[in-house]
Design a protein around this motif. Structure first.
Motif, PDB file in Angstrom:
ATOM      1  N   MET A  15      61.673  37.356 -27.063  1.00 55.33           N
ATOM      2  CA  MET A  15      61.666  38.352 -25.990  1.00 55.33           C
ATOM      3  C   MET A  15      60.259  38.888 -25.760  1.00 55.33           C
ATOM      4  O   MET A  15      59.831  39.094 -24.617  1.00 55.33           O
ATOM      5  N   ALA A  16      59.513  39.128 -26.856  1.00 53.16           N
ATOM      6  CA  ALA A  16      58.147  39.625 -26.735  1.00 53.16           C
ATOM      7  C   ALA A  16      57.251  38.584 -26.078  1.00 53.16           C
ATOM      8  O   ALA A  16      56.360  38.925 -25.282  1.00 53.16           O
ATOM      9  N   PHE A  17      57.484  37.312 -26.389  1.00 51.09           N
ATOM     10  CA  PHE A  17      56.688  36.234 -25.784  1.00 51.09           C
ATOM     11  C   PHE A  17      56.920  36.171 -24.279  1.00 51.09           C
ATOM     12  O   PHE A  17      55.979  36.073 -23.486  1.00 51.09           O
ATOM     13  N   ILE A  18      58.194  36.253 -23.858  1.00 51.98           N
ATOM     14  CA  ILE A  18      58.518  36.231 -22.426  1.00 51.98           C
ATOM     15  C   ILE A  18      57.904  37.448 -21.733  1.00 51.98           C
ATOM     16  O   ILE A  18      57.343  37.346 -20.628  1.00 51.98           O
ATOM     17  N   SER A  19      57.991  38.607 -22.384  1.00 52.94           N
ATOM     18  CA  SER A  19      57.427  39.826 -21.808  1.00 52.94           C
ATOM     19  C   SER A  19      55.919  39.705 -21.642  1.00 52.94           C
ATOM     20  O   SER A  19      55.359  40.113 -20.617  1.00 52.94           O
ATOM     21  N   TRP A  20      55.244  39.127 -22.639  1.00 52.50           N
ATOM     22  CA  TRP A  20      53.794  38.968 -22.560  1.00 52.50           C
ATOM     23  C   TRP A  20      53.403  38.008 -21.447  1.00 52.50           C
ATOM     24  O   TRP A  20      52.501  38.298 -20.652  1.00 52.50           O
ATOM     25  N   ARG A  21      54.070  36.870 -21.378  1.00 48.89           N
ATOM     26  CA  ARG A  21      53.681  35.842 -20.419  1.00 48.89           C
ATOM     27  C   ARG A  21      53.978  36.237 -18.971  1.00 48.89           C
ATOM     28  O   ARG A  21      53.198  35.930 -18.066  1.00 48.89           O
ATOM     29  N   PHE A  22      55.104  36.919 -18.741  1.00 45.94           N
ATOM     30  CA  PHE A  22      55.547  37.147 -17.367  1.00 45.94           C
ATOM     31  C   PHE A  22      55.417  38.599 -16.888  1.00 45.94           C
ATOM     32  O   PHE A  22      55.589  38.861 -15.697  1.00 45.94           O
ATOM     33  N   ILE A  23      55.115  39.526 -17.795  1.00 41.66           N
ATOM     34  CA  ILE A  23      54.975  40.927 -17.378  1.00 41.66           C
ATOM     35  C   ILE A  23      53.614  41.489 -17.777  1.00 41.66           C
ATOM     36  O   ILE A  23      52.826  41.911 -16.925  1.00 41.66           O
ATOM     37  N   GLU A  24      53.327  41.483 -19.070  1.00 44.66           N
ATOM     38  CA  GLU A  24      52.128  42.169 -19.561  1.00 44.66           C
ATOM     39  C   GLU A  24      50.840  41.453 -19.169  1.00 44.66           C
ATOM     40  O   GLU A  24      49.905  42.081 -18.648  1.00 44.66           O
ATOM     41  N   ARG A  25      50.745  40.141 -19.424  1.00 48.80           N
ATOM     42  CA  ARG A  25      49.519  39.416 -19.094  1.00 48.80           C
ATOM     43  C   ARG A  25      49.241  39.409 -17.593  1.00 48.80           C
ATOM     44  O   ARG A  25      48.089  39.670 -17.180  1.00 48.80           O
ATOM     45  N   PRO A  26      50.249  39.162 -16.720  1.00 48.79           N
ATOM     46  CA  PRO A  26      49.970  39.278 -15.274  1.00 48.79           C
ATOM     47  C   PRO A  26      49.514  40.676 -14.870  1.00 48.79           C
ATOM     48  O   PRO A  26      48.650  40.816 -13.989  1.00 48.79           O
ATOM     49  N   ALA A  27      50.082  41.711 -15.515  1.00 47.74           N
ATOM     50  CA  ALA A  27      49.669  43.078 -15.186  1.00 47.74           C
ATOM     51  C   ALA A  27      48.223  43.323 -15.583  1.00 47.74           C
ATOM     52  O   ALA A  27      47.462  43.974 -14.848  1.00 47.74           O
TER      53      ALA A  27
END
Length: 244
Positions: free
Chosen positions: A210-222
């Motif tokens: 879940m953290a990996f998906i959050s990083w790739r698709f939410i946090e890193r794009p932000a």
């Protein structure tokens, strides 16, 4: 999730879907305070140490307060202020400070051990009038000073302890609690009480994806969007404004 799993009615800590979320608004408040201090010119090598000392005086004077704000919020703000102090004076992170910080964190891992050692040390100091500070307050103060320094020192290592290409830390922080709540609820419904170590391992296994998906698709794009917005426009050879 709380509605789906009946508010975690049978869990040791019911009703709370995500414990860490309540800290996020206070984190925003700390950044706002930091921005105000920067605007006022307080974040300098000369003035900020004095401000940090004043923060600690206020904290120590209120350390015996039972108000939730002083018991839960103020310690977090004190650690945030410690991180800002290290940013202003990075030379504070000398090897001896890192060793002392590690020792402080190790000592505060067990209140029983800390209580015993602190009483032994205090018994060797011949105070005519002992300082009016409890072992509990000393324990908390040691942790609040040692933990931020140790965390920043580990994060500043040239060779990271765990070299990772993706930053999963924030996702682990946010999603770890709801994952563990769901796991506890499910296993209790099956009549199984999880050992804390087993619960930790299962929670980690569920939370990392879940953290990996959050990083790739939410946090890193932000973060990339933030960098784009912070670029200053500069004139191009043709006279038009471009981002740099």
């Amino acid at each position: 999730l709380g509605l789906i799993f009946n508010g975690y009615a049978g869990n040791p800590i019911p009703a709370i879907t995500n414990g860490p979320v309540w800290t996020l608004p206070w984190e925003v408040v700390c950044y706002i305070i930091l921005a105000v201090l920067g605007t006022m010119g307080v974040l300098s090598r000369v003035t900020y140490p004095a401000f940090f000392a004043a923060v600690w005086v206020i904290y120590l004077l209120s350390s015996n307060s039972t108000e939730p704000f002083f018991a839960a919020i103020v310690p977090m703000m004190v650690m945030f202020a410690a991180g800002a102090l290290i940013a202003v004076l990075p030379e504070l992170l000398r090897p001896e400070i890192a060793v002392l910080s590690l020792l402080g964190v190790l000592l505060t891992m067990s209140f029983t051990v800390f209580d015993f050692l602190s009483r032994q040390v205090m018994s060797l100091i011949l105070f005519a009038y002992p300082p009016p500070i409890t072992v509990g307050a000393l324990y908390t103060a040691t942790y609040l000073l040692a933990f931020p320094a140790l965390v920043v020192w580990v994060g500043s290592l040239q060779r990271p302890v765990f070299p990772l290409r993706d930053d999963l830390s924030y996702g682990l922080y946010i999603y770890g609690w709801p994952a563990s709540q769901v796991l506890v609820f499910l296993f209790l419904s099956w009549g199984v009480v999880l050992d804390p170590v087993v619960l930790f391992a299962l929670t980690l296994a569920v939370t990392i994806p879940m953290a990996f998906i959050s990083w790739r698709f939410i946090e890193r794009p932000a973060l990339r969007l933030k960098h784009r917005l912070s670029r200053k426009p500069t004139p191009s050879p043709e006279g038009d404004l471009t981002s740099s």
